[in-house]
Enzyme design. Sequence first.
Site, short mmCIF file in Angstrom:
data_model
loop_
_atom_site.label_atom_id
_atom_site.label_comp_id
_atom_site.label_asym_id
_atom_site.label_seq_id
_atom_site.Cartn_x
_atom_site.Cartn_y
_atom_site.Cartn_z
N ASP A 157 0.85 -1.20 0.00
CA ASP A 157 0.00 0.00 0.00
C ASP A 157 0.88 1.24 0.00
O ASP A 157 1.89 1.31 0.71
CB ASP A 157 -0.93 -0.02 1.23
N ILE A 158 0.48 2.24 -0.77
CA ILE A 158 1.26 3.48 -0.89
C ILE A 158 1.21 4.28 0.42
O ILE A 158 2.08 5.11 0.67
CB ILE A 158 0.73 4.32 -2.09
N ASN A 182 -12.79 -3.28 2.68
CA ASN A 182 -13.70 -2.14 2.80
C ASN A 182 -14.66 -2.18 1.62
O ASN A 182 -14.24 -2.35 0.48
CB ASN A 182 -12.90 -0.84 2.80
N HIS A 232 -10.27 -5.20 -3.22
CA HIS A 232 -8.92 -5.43 -2.69
C HIS A 232 -9.01 -5.89 -1.26
O HIS A 232 -9.87 -5.44 -0.49
CB HIS A 232 -8.05 -4.18 -2.81
N LEU A 233 -8.12 -6.80 -0.89
CA LEU A 233 -8.00 -7.27 0.47
C LEU A 233 -6.77 -6.60 1.07
O LEU A 233 -5.67 -6.68 0.50
CB LEU A 233 -7.81 -8.80 0.52
N HIS A 234 -6.96 -5.91 2.19
CA HIS A 234 -5.83 -5.33 2.90
C HIS A 234 -5.25 -6.42 3.80
O HIS A 234 -5.98 -7.01 4.63
CB HIS A 234 -6.27 -4.19 3.82
N GLY A 292 -15.77 2.64 3.92
CA GLY A 292 -14.53 3.40 3.75
C GLY A 292 -13.76 3.05 2.48
O GLY A 292 -12.57 3.34 2.38
N GLN A 293 -14.45 2.45 1.51
CA GLN A 293 -13.77 2.07 0.27
C GLN A 293 -13.49 3.31 -0.57
O GLN A 293 -14.39 4.13 -0.81
CB GLN A 293 -14.64 1.09 -0.53
#
Length: 116
Positions: free
Chosen positions: A33-34, A89, A102-104, A95-96
Site C-alpha cells: 500500500d502506498i 472495505n 482489494h484485500l488489505h 470506507g472504500q
Amino acid sequence: MSQVPETIFSKIIRREIPADIVYEDELAIAFRDISPQAPIHILVIPKKVIPRLSESAADDQALLGHLLKVVQQIAAQEKLDKGFRVVINNGEDGGQTVDHLHLHLLGGRSLGWPPG
Ligand code: 5GP
C-alpha cells in the site's frame, strides 16, 4: 454487457504505474500500500475488475477463495507468525476509496479492535 470502469489498480496490473509488487499469478496480484497503516500493509487484488465484494458474482466464488489463499501465502512470505488482519472495505460506509476489490493484509504490529 456493460463495461466496468477501471481504476488506478488496473494501471498497476498493466505496469503502467509503478508499485512494489510482492506476488503475482494468473488471477491475482499483490503490492504494498502506498500509505501503509502498519509495518506490513499489502493489497491483494484480483486481475479481473470486480468493483466491490457486494458486486461479485456467483461464479467469482473460486476467485474469492483464491484471494484468501494468496493472503495466507504472502503472510507466510512476510513472516507474520504473530498474526495479521485481513480487511475488505466495501462501499461508502465501509470506507472504500478505490473501486476495484482489494484485500488489505495488515501486520507487523498489534492491531486495535474495533476499527474506527
Ligand atoms: P480502500 O480505502 O479503498 O479500502 O483502500 C484503498 C487503498 O489503496 C488505500 O489504502 C490506499 O492507500 C491505496 N492506494 C491508493 N492508490 C494507490 C496507488 O496508486 N498505489 C498503491 N500502492 N496503493 C494505493
